[in-house]
Motif scaffolding. Structure first.
Motif, PDB file in Angstrom:
ATOM      1  N   ASN A   1      -0.187   4.511  -2.640  1.00 22.30           N
ATOM      2  CA  ASN A   1       0.368   3.465  -1.779  1.00 22.30           C
ATOM      3  C   ASN A   1       1.802   3.136  -2.162  1.00 22.30           C
ATOM      4  OD1 ASN A   1      -1.762   3.105  -0.038  1.00 22.30           O
ATOM      5  ND2 ASN A   1      -2.737   1.522  -1.302  1.00 22.30           N
TER       6      ASN A   1
ATOM      7  N   PHE B   1       4.533 -10.101  -1.340  1.00 22.62           N
ATOM      8  CA  PHE B   1       4.597  -8.975  -2.270  1.00 22.62           C
ATOM      9  C   PHE B   1       5.864  -9.023  -3.107  1.00 22.62           C
ATOM     10  CE2 PHE B   1       5.570  -4.291  -2.884  1.00 22.62           C
ATOM     11  CZ  PHE B   1       4.696  -4.143  -3.936  1.00 22.62           C
TER      12      PHE B   1
ATOM     13  N   HIS C   1       0.664   0.817   8.386  1.00 17.31           N
ATOM     14  CA  HIS C   1       0.302   1.270   7.042  1.00 17.31           C
ATOM     15  C   HIS C   1       0.797   0.288   5.989  1.00 17.31           C
ATOM     16  CE1 HIS C   1      -1.005   3.749   3.909  1.00 17.31           C
ATOM     17  NE2 HIS C   1      -0.665   4.943   4.365  1.00 17.31           N
ATOM     18  N   LEU C   2       1.977  -0.198   6.201  1.00 11.50           N
ATOM     19  CA  LEU C   2       2.553  -1.160   5.267  1.00 11.50           C
ATOM     20  C   LEU C   2       1.719  -2.435   5.217  1.00 11.50           C
ATOM     21  CD1 LEU C   2       6.262  -1.646   4.751  1.00 11.50           C
ATOM     22  CD2 LEU C   2       4.973  -3.698   5.155  1.00 11.50           C
ATOM     23  N   LEU C   3       1.298  -2.906   6.371  1.00 17.03           N
ATOM     24  CA  LEU C   3       0.452  -4.103   6.410  1.00 17.03           C
ATOM     25  C   LEU C   3      -0.849  -3.863   5.660  1.00 17.03           C
ATOM     26  CD1 LEU C   3       0.888  -5.502  10.030  1.00 17.03           C
ATOM     27  CD2 LEU C   3       1.387  -6.659   7.888  1.00 17.03           C
TER      28      LEU C   3
ATOM     29  N   LYS D   1      12.079  -0.315  14.019  1.00 19.49           N
ATOM     30  CA  LYS D   1      12.913   0.049  12.873  1.00 19.49           C
ATOM     31  C   LYS D   1      12.227   1.063  11.956  1.00 19.49           C
ATOM     32  CE  LYS D   1      16.550  -0.602  10.163  1.00 19.49           C
ATOM     33  NZ  LYS D   1      17.911  -0.231  10.566  1.00 19.49           N
ATOM     34  N   ILE D   2      10.971   0.808  11.628  1.00 19.55           N
ATOM     35  CA  ILE D   2      10.301   1.677  10.658  1.00 19.55           C
ATOM     36  C   ILE D   2       9.196   2.522  11.274  1.00 19.55           C
ATOM     37  CG2 ILE D   2      10.752   0.017   8.811  1.00 19.55           C
ATOM     38  CD1 ILE D   2       7.845  -0.789   8.866  1.00 19.55           C
TER      39      ILE D   2
ATOM     40  N   PHE E   1      16.264   1.713   3.719  1.00 21.65           N
ATOM     41  CA  PHE E   1      16.925   0.433   3.458  1.00 21.65           C
ATOM     42  C   PHE E   1      17.674   0.402   2.127  1.00 21.65           C
ATOM     43  CE2 PHE E   1      13.570  -0.496   6.439  1.00 21.65           C
ATOM     44  CZ  PHE E   1      14.167  -1.365   7.314  1.00 21.65           C
TER      45      PHE E   1
ATOM     46  N   HIS F   1       1.958 -10.274  10.571  1.00 27.69           N
ATOM     47  CA  HIS F   1       3.403 -10.227  10.406  1.00 27.69           C
ATOM     48  C   HIS F   1       3.794  -9.498   9.127  1.00 27.69           C
ATOM     49  CE1 HIS F   1       4.715 -12.503  13.821  1.00 27.69           C
ATOM     50  NE2 HIS F   1       3.855 -13.462  13.571  1.00 27.69           N
TER      51      HIS F   1
ATOM     52  N   ALA G   1       3.724 -10.544   4.669  1.00 33.90           N
ATOM     53  CA  ALA G   1       3.157  -9.701   3.613  1.00 33.90           C
ATOM     54  C   ALA G   1       4.242  -9.230   2.655  1.00 33.90           C
ATOM     55  CB  ALA G   1       2.441  -8.506   4.241  1.00 33.90           C
ATOM     56  N   VAL G   2       5.370  -8.836   3.214  1.00 37.59           N
ATOM     57  CA  VAL G   2       6.452  -8.336   2.372  1.00 37.59           C
ATOM     58  C   VAL G   2       6.976  -9.437   1.452  1.00 37.59           C
ATOM     59  CG1 VAL G   2       8.852  -7.556   2.433  1.00 37.59           C
ATOM     60  CG2 VAL G   2       7.153  -6.474   3.884  1.00 37.59           C
TER      61      VAL G   2
ATOM     62  N   ILE H   1      -1.301  -1.730   3.176  1.00 39.40           N
ATOM     63  CA  ILE H   1      -1.023  -1.637   1.734  1.00 39.40           C
ATOM     64  C   ILE H   1      -0.879  -3.018   1.112  1.00 39.40           C
ATOM     65  CG2 ILE H   1       0.704  -0.926   0.050  1.00 39.40           C
ATOM     66  CD1 ILE H   1       1.284   1.519   1.776  1.00 39.40           C
ATOM     67  N   LEU H   2      -0.232  -3.901   1.841  1.00 42.72           N
ATOM     68  CA  LEU H   2       0.094  -5.204   1.279  1.00 42.72           C
ATOM     69  C   LEU H   2      -0.905  -6.292   1.673  1.00 42.72           C
ATOM     70  CD1 LEU H   2       3.955  -5.184   1.753  1.00 42.72           C
ATOM     71  CD2 LEU H   2       2.590  -4.347  -0.170  1.00 42.72           C
TER      72      LEU H   2
ATOM     73  N   ILE I   1       8.381   4.827   3.177  1.00 41.71           N
ATOM     74  CA  ILE I   1       8.575   4.043   4.401  1.00 41.71           C
ATOM     75  C   ILE I   1       9.895   3.271   4.359  1.00 41.71           C
ATOM     76  CG2 ILE I   1       7.697   2.065   5.697  1.00 41.71           C
ATOM     77  CD1 ILE I   1       4.872   2.930   4.991  1.00 41.71           C
ATOM     78  N   LEU I   2      10.203   2.731   3.195  1.00 41.06           N
ATOM     79  CA  LEU I   2      11.360   1.841   3.081  1.00 41.06           C
ATOM     80  C   LEU I   2      12.612   2.553   2.563  1.00 41.06           C
ATOM     81  CD1 LEU I   2       9.605  -1.329   1.642  1.00 41.06           C
ATOM     82  CD2 LEU I   2       9.982  -0.678   4.020  1.00 41.06           C
TER      83      LEU I   2
ATOM     84  N   PHE J   1      14.504  -4.481   2.280  1.00 41.26           N
ATOM     85  CA  PHE J   1      13.739  -4.567   3.526  1.00 41.26           C
ATOM     86  C   PHE J   1      13.501  -6.019   3.911  1.00 41.26           C
ATOM     87  CE2 PHE J   1       9.423  -4.303   5.631  1.00 41.26           C
ATOM     88  CZ  PHE J   1       9.928  -3.912   6.851  1.00 41.26           C
TER      89      PHE J   1
ATOM     90  N   ASN K   1       4.046   3.345  10.452  1.00 43.88           N
ATOM     91  CA  ASN K   1       4.495   2.899   9.134  1.00 43.88           C
ATOM     92  C   ASN K   1       4.289   1.398   8.965  1.00 43.88           C
ATOM     93  OD1 ASN K   1       5.227   5.334   8.037  1.00 43.88           O
ATOM     94  ND2 ASN K   1       7.344   5.227   8.790  1.00 43.88           N
ATOM     95  N   ARG K   2       4.566   0.640  10.012  1.00 44.16           N
ATOM     96  CA  ARG K   2       4.360  -0.797   9.932  1.00 44.16           C
ATOM     97  C   ARG K   2       2.875  -1.108   9.704  1.00 44.16           C
ATOM     98  NH1 ARG K   2       2.374  -4.074  13.340  1.00 44.16           N
ATOM     99  NH2 ARG K   2       2.626  -6.338  13.116  1.00 44.16           N
TER     100      ARG K   2
ATOM    101  N   VAL L   1      10.525  -4.760  14.204  1.00 44.35           N
ATOM    102  CA  VAL L   1      10.132  -4.099  12.954  1.00 44.35           C
ATOM    103  C   VAL L   1       9.541  -2.732  13.263  1.00 44.35           C
ATOM    104  CG1 VAL L   1       8.668  -4.245  10.912  1.00 44.35           C
ATOM    105  CG2 VAL L   1       9.731  -6.311  11.836  1.00 44.35           C
TER     106      VAL L   1
ATOM    107  N   GLU M   1       8.349  -8.814  15.689  1.00 50.40           N
ATOM    108  CA  GLU M   1       7.494  -7.783  15.114  1.00 50.40           C
ATOM    109  C   GLU M   1       7.705  -6.440  15.806  1.00 50.40           C
ATOM    110  OE1 GLU M   1       6.294  -9.372  12.672  1.00 50.40           O
ATOM    111  OE2 GLU M   1       5.443  -7.609  11.724  1.00 50.40           O
TER     112      GLU M   1
END
Lengths: 168, 168
Positions: free
Chosen positions: A156, A47, B159-161, B151-152, A167, A39, A43-44, B163-164, A163-164, B47, B156-157, B148, B145
DNA sequence: GGCAATTGTTGTCGTCAACAACATTCTTCC
DNA sequence: GGAAGAATGTTGTTGACGACAACAATTGCC
């Protein structure tokens, strides 16, 4: 469904020790997050907690929180804005902005000037003191940003911003 | 410093209309964010607000909020955990977890069983009702999900996961 | 001129993180 | 074995924050 969560998704649970004994084995750190790892929101959130803590700590010496910083930055870049305009731009409720500005005005960083064109609204400006303070805040914020880079990597961080970008 | 913020970083402000007139020109949407666009924290915050709103709306029919979902998921995957273990794993304060579990226990989704090995602690389990409910929650969360992703972008989702991943 | 909309303000409510204090129970150390 | 200290769950307070509702002053529309 992501590849991550696919395996353990619909299965109820591994059901180790169906009784109730809380064996201290899990205290080590092998507690599974199950579907949570797939999800983005989780993670967001984690972070964001980390990043805010670092921001607050890095700007602790000047006692500026993220929301205050965002308000000062926008006013600094767009002098004369009304409270409504600032609130809308930053996604803050105008009721909330009242208290934020009360605090910043008490600290002589911002002043509300009654607009002559629309006497309902206030034109927001930084004070001279606010201008010089903001440059210091920005320097500290840049330092905080370097902490972020050190944490997740320079590329990163840049990728994440890209990516964001929608927003902001 | 990013290429974005480099230009207007240390400059005090453009200083348009030094007087005070709040010209409605800015109401259009050309209000600059200045240094804010280079801050990961700001983007992440906006976000997170979006993603939480979608989660709450998508799981609105079952009245489950993100934190409740995370607690249920971890208990479901690791039955018998203590409150302390759950709190530490999810980064929730144990004082806060008390209220969360009170609510979930009232709804018959979770039960606290007094541990016999350590009579200070409670072993946390899903009820049978909680197990079936959780599978439904997971289905709805997967739907969220997909929002999400829409949206992005799927990549990207992912990749974001990645990264975080270190913050989970 | 009158009525709806906007702006700033005040207030309430609920969520959430951060602490502090406490009773019960465990662990450790003498 | 018993005292001291740590851990666990609980209760309470504080402050930041988002969401709403109501209100006075002012503006804009008709």
């Amino acid at each position: 469904m992501t590849a991550n969560a696919a395996r353990a998704d619909t299965r109820p649970s591994p059901r180790r020790r169906a009784g109730n004994g809380a064996a201290p084995r899990e205290a080590a750190g092998d507690i599974g997050l199950d579907a949570l790892v797939g999800h983005a929101g989780y993670a967001v959130r984690r972070f964001e907690i980390w990043i805010f803590q670092d921001f607050i700590r890095t700007l602790g010496e000047v006692d500026i929180r993220p929301t205050q910083y965002s308000v000062l930055t926008v006013i600094g870049a767009n002098p004369g804005l009304s409270q409504m305009a600032v609130a809308k731009r930053l996604g803050i409720e105008r009721a909330r902005l009242v208290h934020l500005l009360d605090s910043l005005e008490q600290r002589k960083l911002v002043k509300r000037i009654k607009s002559k064109e629309d006497r309902r609204s206030h034109a927001l400006h930084l004070t001279a003191q606010g201008e010089t303070a903001l440059t210091k805040f920005k320097r500290l914020a840049a330092e905080h940003e370097r902490h972020v880079e050190a944490k997740i990597g320079k590329e990163n961080r840049a990728h994440l911003l890209r990516i964001l970008a929608g927003f902001t």
